[in-house]
Scaffold this motif. Structure first.
Motif, short mmCIF file in Angstrom:
data_model
loop_
_atom_site.label_atom_id
_atom_site.label_comp_id
_atom_site.label_asym_id
_atom_site.label_seq_id
_atom_site.Cartn_x
_atom_site.Cartn_y
_atom_site.Cartn_z
N LEU A 67 3.07 -2.45 2.47
CA LEU A 67 2.93 -3.74 1.78
C LEU A 67 4.30 -4.41 1.62
CD1 LEU A 67 1.13 -5.78 0.29
CD2 LEU A 67 1.36 -4.38 -1.77
N ALA A 68 5.29 -3.61 1.27
CA ALA A 68 6.64 -4.17 1.07
C ALA A 68 7.17 -4.75 2.38
CB ALA A 68 7.58 -3.09 0.54
N ALA A 69 6.77 -4.15 3.52
CA ALA A 69 7.30 -4.58 4.80
C ALA A 69 6.45 -5.67 5.47
CB ALA A 69 7.42 -3.38 5.74
N ALA A 70 5.27 -5.93 4.93
CA ALA A 70 4.33 -6.86 5.60
C ALA A 70 4.63 -8.31 5.22
CB ALA A 70 2.90 -6.50 5.22
N HIS A 71 4.47 -9.21 6.19
CA HIS A 71 4.72 -10.64 5.93
C HIS A 71 3.45 -11.48 6.06
CE1 HIS A 71 8.96 -9.85 5.63
NE2 HIS A 71 8.92 -9.22 6.80
N ASP A 72 2.59 -11.08 7.01
CA ASP A 72 1.38 -11.86 7.26
C ASP A 72 0.50 -11.86 6.00
OD1 ASP A 72 -0.68 -13.12 8.95
OD2 ASP A 72 -1.74 -11.24 8.54
N PRO A 73 0.13 -13.05 5.48
CA PRO A 73 -0.62 -13.11 4.21
C PRO A 73 -1.95 -12.33 4.25
CG PRO A 73 0.16 -15.29 4.84
CD PRO A 73 0.46 -14.38 5.99
N SER A 74 -2.70 -12.42 5.37
CA SER A 74 -3.98 -11.73 5.37
C SER A 74 -3.79 -10.20 5.42
CB SER A 74 -4.85 -12.21 6.54
OG SER A 74 -4.25 -11.88 7.75
N ARG A 75 -2.78 -9.77 6.15
CA ARG A 75 -2.48 -8.33 6.17
C ARG A 75 -2.03 -7.86 4.78
NH1 ARG A 75 -0.96 -3.50 8.54
NH2 ARG A 75 1.17 -2.84 8.13
N ARG A 76 -1.23 -8.68 4.13
CA ARG A 76 -0.79 -8.32 2.78
C ARG A 76 -1.99 -8.21 1.83
NH1 ARG A 76 4.25 -8.28 1.05
NH2 ARG A 76 3.68 -8.93 -1.05
N ALA A 77 -2.94 -9.13 1.97
CA ALA A 77 -4.11 -9.11 1.10
C ALA A 77 -4.92 -7.83 1.33
CB ALA A 77 -4.97 -10.34 1.33
N ARG A 78 -5.08 -7.46 2.61
CA ARG A 78 -5.86 -6.25 2.91
C ARG A 78 -5.13 -5.00 2.39
NH1 ARG A 78 -6.85 -8.98 7.92
NH2 ARG A 78 -5.37 -7.72 9.05
N LEU A 79 -3.81 -4.97 2.60
CA LEU A 79 -3.05 -3.81 2.11
C LEU A 79 -3.13 -3.71 0.59
CD1 LEU A 79 0.09 -4.05 4.44
CD2 LEU A 79 -1.48 -2.11 4.30
N ARG A 80 -3.07 -4.86 -0.07
CA ARG A 80 -3.12 -4.85 -1.53
C ARG A 80 -4.48 -4.32 -2.01
NH1 ARG A 80 -1.75 -9.95 -2.35
NH2 ARG A 80 0.47 -9.74 -2.02
N SER A 81 -5.55 -4.79 -1.33
CA SER A 81 -6.90 -4.31 -1.68
C SER A 81 -7.01 -2.80 -1.47
CB SER A 81 -7.94 -5.06 -0.83
OG SER A 81 -9.20 -4.42 -0.96
N ASN A 82 -6.50 -2.33 -0.33
CA ASN A 82 -6.60 -0.89 -0.05
C ASN A 82 -5.74 -0.07 -1.01
OD1 ASN A 82 -8.38 -1.41 1.95
ND2 ASN A 82 -6.95 -1.18 3.64
N LEU A 83 -4.59 -0.63 -1.40
CA LEU A 83 -3.74 0.06 -2.36
C LEU A 83 -4.47 0.21 -3.70
CD1 LEU A 83 -1.04 1.28 -3.25
CD2 LEU A 83 -0.19 -1.05 -3.65
N THR A 84 -5.12 -0.85 -4.14
CA THR A 84 -5.88 -0.77 -5.39
C THR A 84 -6.99 0.27 -5.28
OG1 THR A 84 -5.44 -3.11 -5.77
CG2 THR A 84 -7.24 -2.15 -7.03
N GLN A 85 -7.69 0.25 -4.13
CA GLN A 85 -8.77 1.22 -3.94
C GLN A 85 -8.23 2.65 -3.96
OE1 GLN A 85 -11.67 0.34 -0.77
NE2 GLN A 85 -10.78 -1.70 -0.66
N ALA A 86 -7.08 2.86 -3.31
CA ALA A 86 -6.50 4.21 -3.26
C ALA A 86 -6.09 4.65 -4.66
CB ALA A 86 -5.30 4.24 -2.32
N GLU A 87 -5.50 3.74 -5.44
CA GLU A 87 -5.09 4.09 -6.81
C GLU A 87 -6.30 4.42 -7.68
OE1 GLU A 87 -0.94 1.47 -6.98
OE2 GLU A 87 -2.83 0.56 -7.60
N ASP A 88 -7.36 3.61 -7.54
CA ASP A 88 -8.58 3.88 -8.31
C ASP A 88 -9.17 5.24 -7.93
OD1 ASP A 88 -8.26 1.42 -9.45
OD2 ASP A 88 -9.89 0.44 -8.35
N TYR A 89 -9.13 5.52 -6.63
CA TYR A 89 -9.71 6.78 -6.14
C TYR A 89 -8.93 7.98 -6.70
CZ TYR A 89 -11.37 10.35 -2.89
OH TYR A 89 -11.92 11.48 -2.35
N LEU A 90 -7.61 7.87 -6.70
CA LEU A 90 -6.80 8.97 -7.23
C LEU A 90 -7.12 9.19 -8.71
CD1 LEU A 90 -4.60 11.08 -6.74
CD2 LEU A 90 -2.88 9.33 -7.24
#
Ligand SMILES: [Zn+2]
Ligand SMILES: [Zn+2]
Length: 367
Positions: free
Chosen positions: A174-197
């Motif tokens: 996420l820190a290295a990503a620039h494309d807005p849609s990729r950033r949005a997907r990474l952010r969503s997946n990061l939230t999902q991973a944190e919730d799962y943990l």
């Protein structure tokens, strides 16, 4: 309120030596998305009628994948086959189920021990203290064995480490990503991973309470539901569910609608086991992943496993190296399998064919 178990106390009660749990360095090839893959923002299932009172709960793509479930209504309570990767997903499905019946959940069936098919059991066990959880005898053993593979109590321990690593990786991407849609997907997946943990940390696994050695017929509320062990396939404990009157089979991951995961499987036995399944009368397949399929899908899926094994066996006989096989076989099998095995964001042909070849190669060489 039940006693609140910690994971570690559960594991001790289950008789699994914590010290024997190995650390797990690699991400699961089975079920982890490419980090920017499109996933649904919440646990979603679509309940699709398959036969009278029989539904397929088709899982939306999530960062931590959920299996499909089969929901079988009877006059004597509901039977649900498989419980997804987390209690929150099972809760979400249960809410859907309540829209079609007021009957309680009476029976859960786990088709095999993989994490994405049983980790939601506790959601049902906590809500319905008398719920029966059924699996094959071998699946119950696999759920507590430290070396069983991609599921079970020891695997829950492993995920506490691996999911934390995934979260670090997602943050870096996420820190290295620039494309807005990729950033949005990474952010969503990061939230999902944190919730799962977070969910994993509070996990109170519910193991099967009844096992099937060979065959068991449930006669619930006037419905006959056959639970059958037909041989080794996706794992050494796969359970197949057959509704003879409704002409439906529920296969777990022994038949799916994307590329199979072979690591804990027995590719040569798998073909024979699916031959045995072919002998039963059914019109609809509720697979472990993907959409409900007609009977004909069984032959297609079986032929992929058979062709893969035959191609690798021939390449071994011709003294090809594993690298050579990975270079040539994917194109050779593509015309027959690539399109039909690449319908979803997960488990696509090109993403998995290399590891499928490698797993078959290693299993054939070892044999
Ligand atoms: Zn699965
Ligand atoms: Zn599986």
């Amino acid at each position: 309120m039940k006693e609140s178990w910690t994971r570690r106390r559960f594991i001790l009660r289950a008789g699994v030596a914590v010290a024997s749990v190995q650390t797990f360095q690699n991400l699961d090839p089975c079920c982890v998305y490419a980090a920017d893959a499109q996933t649904a923002p919440e646990e979603l299932f679509e309940l699709k009628p398959v036969a009278d009172g029989v539904y397929a709960a088709i899982a939306a793509a999530r960062y931590k994948v959920n299996c499909n479930a089969a929901v079988i209504l009877t006059d004597d309570g509901v039977v649900v086959v498989d419980s997804h990767s987390k209690p929150s997903a099972a809760h979400a499905l249960y809410k859907h189920i309540q829209t079609i019946t007021r009957q309680p959940i009476r029976t859960i069936v786990n088709t095999h021990f993989h994490w994405d098919h049983w980790q939601g059991n506790q959601a049902y066990a906590e809500r319905f203290p008398d719920v029966e959880i059924i699996a094959s005898q071998r699946t119950l053993e696999n759920l507590t064995r430290p070396d069983a593979g991609n599921g079970g109590i020891p695997h829950v321990e492993k995920q506490l480490t691996t999911v934390a690593q995934e979260i670090e990786q997602l943050r870096a991407e996420l820190a290295a990503a620039h494309d807005p849609s990729r950033r949005a997907r990474l952010r969503s997946n990061l939230t999902q991973a944190e919730d799962y943990l977070e969910e994993l940390r509070g996990f109170r696994p519910a193991l099967p309470t009844r096992t099937v050695a060979d065959k068991l017929t449930l006669q619930h509320g006037g419905r006959n539901i056959d639970l059958m062990v037909l041989g080794r396939a996706h794992t050494d404990g796969d359970l197949f569910i057959h509704l003879p009157k409704e002409k439906v089979v529920v296969t777990g991951d022994a038949v799916i609608d994307w590329m199979p995961y072979l690591n804990d499987g027995y590719p040569e036995d798998w073909v024979r086991t699916l031959d045995a399944l072919e002998g039963f009368d059914f019109a609809h397949i509720i697979p472990g992943h993907g959409e409900v399929a007609p009977r004909g899908h069984l032959g297609f899926f079986r032929s992929y496993i058979a062709d893969l094994v035959a191609a690798v066996r021939l390449a071994i006989a011709e003294a090809a190296s594993l690298d050579e096989m990975k270079n040539t076989l994917p194109d050779r099998l593509a015309s027959k399998y690539e399109a039909a095995m690449s319908k979803y964001p997960l488990g696509q042909y090109r993403e998995r064919i290399g590891s499928n070849i490698e797993v078959v190669y290693r299993k054939l060489i070892a044999a």
